[in-house]
Design a protein around this motif. Structure first.
Motif, PDB file in Angstrom:
ATOM      1  N   UNK A 109       0.894  -1.378  -0.203  1.00 12.94           N
ATOM      2  CA  UNK A 109      -0.054  -0.148   0.218  1.00 12.94           C
ATOM      3  C   UNK A 109       0.560   1.260  -0.079  1.00 12.94           C
ATOM      4  N   UNK A 110       1.710   1.410   0.928  1.00 13.04           N
ATOM      5  CA  UNK A 110       2.923   2.148   0.441  1.00 13.04           C
ATOM      6  C   UNK A 110       3.394   2.417  -0.606  1.00 13.04           C
ATOM      7  N   UNK A 111       4.426   1.506  -1.230  1.00 13.30           N
ATOM      8  CA  UNK A 111       5.260   1.516  -2.400  1.00 13.30           C
ATOM      9  C   UNK A 111       4.107   1.826  -3.144  1.00 13.30           C
ATOM     10  N   UNK A 112       3.019   1.818  -3.384  1.00 15.66           N
ATOM     11  CA  UNK A 112       1.660   1.690  -4.014  1.00 15.66           C
ATOM     12  C   UNK A 112       1.469   3.487  -4.664  1.00 15.66           C
ATOM     13  N   UNK A 113       1.385   3.995  -3.459  1.00 12.74           N
ATOM     14  CA  UNK A 113       0.845   5.704  -3.225  1.00 12.74           C
ATOM     15  C   UNK A 113       1.793   6.389  -3.997  1.00 12.74           C
ATOM     16  N   UNK A 114       3.267   5.616  -3.383  1.00 10.61           N
ATOM     17  CA  UNK A 114       4.378   6.734  -3.669  1.00 10.61           C
ATOM     18  C   UNK A 114       4.808   6.747  -5.117  1.00 10.61           C
ATOM     19  N   UNK A 117       1.948   8.578  -6.937  1.00  8.47           N
ATOM     20  CA  UNK A 117       1.809  10.173  -7.058  1.00  8.47           C
ATOM     21  C   UNK A 117       3.117  10.951  -7.606  1.00  8.47           C
ATOM     22  N   UNK A 118       4.397   9.834  -8.007  1.00  9.57           N
ATOM     23  CA  UNK A 118       4.828  10.516  -8.879  1.00  9.57           C
ATOM     24  C   UNK A 118       4.633  10.395 -10.292  1.00  9.57           C
ATOM     25  N   UNK A 119       3.670   9.204 -10.650  1.00  9.49           N
ATOM     26  CA  UNK A 119       3.758   8.796 -11.869  1.00  9.49           C
ATOM     27  C   UNK A 119       2.735  10.564 -12.375  1.00  9.49           C
ATOM     28  N   UNK A 120       1.363  10.571 -11.267  1.00  7.78           N
ATOM     29  CA  UNK A 120       0.027  11.743 -11.465  1.00  7.78           C
ATOM     30  C   UNK A 120       0.603  13.171 -11.570  1.00  7.78           C
ATOM     31  N   UNK A 144      -0.006   4.915   8.930  1.00  9.94           N
ATOM     32  CA  UNK A 144       1.502   5.624   8.182  1.00  9.94           C
ATOM     33  C   UNK A 144       0.965   5.597   6.977  1.00  9.94           C
ATOM     34  N   UNK A 145       0.068   4.911   6.430  1.00  9.97           N
ATOM     35  CA  UNK A 145      -0.613   5.051   4.964  1.00  9.97           C
ATOM     36  C   UNK A 145      -1.221   6.219   5.226  1.00  9.97           C
TER      37      UNK A 145
END
Length: 239
Positions: A109-114, A117-120, A144-145
């Motif tokens: 969940x944390x990895x995909x959120x980052x 975010x970078x792609x968007x 954390x999330x």
């Protein structure tokens, strides 16, 4: 009662009130998390299933319809609208509750959120996580999330950054989240905006949630520029 004793009594009362308020805020956040999770599930199970079924039925009807351009164009437009509604529903579900936290774990969940975010936002967003799944309670994963998402929102709103680094350290006693950016930092009008909008509401909420779990959340100036957010959550003793 002497003035000193009165002062001590007032201090004890203030401490108790602060503890009661912290417990109340923790309870409110837990209830709100559960409500968001329930709403997200309802959107998925009810609305999501119905929209998927409608899309499939429309596809079957389009195969049986007369090949008249006007009818086919209208049906294609309806299918496109349905697909847009399906995607909007999916985004609403994610904003209410990120199911990846439960089904795939905190690390994913944390990895995909980052990554998203970078792609968007077209920002170089890097993420350093432990190789194994974090060994922390569900409540810690939620905080954390939530804190990471709030930190990333503040970076877009205030930092004018081009690079973001997210680091998670997990040891026997605590888990620590660090979010660094190379933006304009904590000086000038941006600092006031961060205090007024981010810290006072979003990040202040994250700080209170960390405190409820016995942890801390701090903001500091980066070594050269930007801001570093650090949250430390102690792990509960093993039963």
């Amino acid at each position: 009662m002497s003035p000193q004793e009165q002062h001590q009594e007032h201090h004890q009362q203030d401490t108790l009130r602060s503890a009661d308020l912290s417990d109340l805020l923790g309870h409110v956040h837990t209830c709100w998390d559960n409500e968001r999770r329930s709403l997200s599930r309802q959107l998925h199970d009810s609305l999501g299933s119905s929209l998927t079924a409608l899309t499939m039925h429309l596809g079957l009807l389009m195969q049986k319809m007369p090949q008249e351009p006007a009818l086919q164009d209208r049906a294609a437009h309806m299918k496109q609208l349905l697909l847009q509604i399906v995607e909007t529903n999916r985004q609403m579900q994610i904003k209410l509750w990120n199911d990846k936290l439960e089904f795939l774990g905190v690390r994913v969940a944390l990895s995909e959120a980052v990554e998203q975010f970078g792609q968007q936002h077209k920002i170089a967003a890097r993420c350093s996580l432990p190789e194994d799944e974090l060994s922390c309670p569900r409540s810690h994963g939620i905080v954390l999330l939530h804190t990471l998402e709030e930190a990333l929102r503040n970076i877009i709103a205030h930092a004018q950054a081009t690079e973001v680094d997210v680091i998670v350290d997990d040891n026997e006693d605590e888990v620590m989240l660090t979010v660094k950016d190379n933006g304009v930092g904590l000086s000038g009008p941006v600092a006031a905006a961060l205090e007024r909008i981010g810290d006072k509401f979003g990040l202040r909420t994250a700080r209170e949630r960390a405190a409820y779990l016995g942890g801390t959340l701090t903001l500091s100036a980066g070594a050269e520029r930007g801001v570093t957010l650090t949250m430390v959550l102690p792990k509960p003793p093993a039963s």
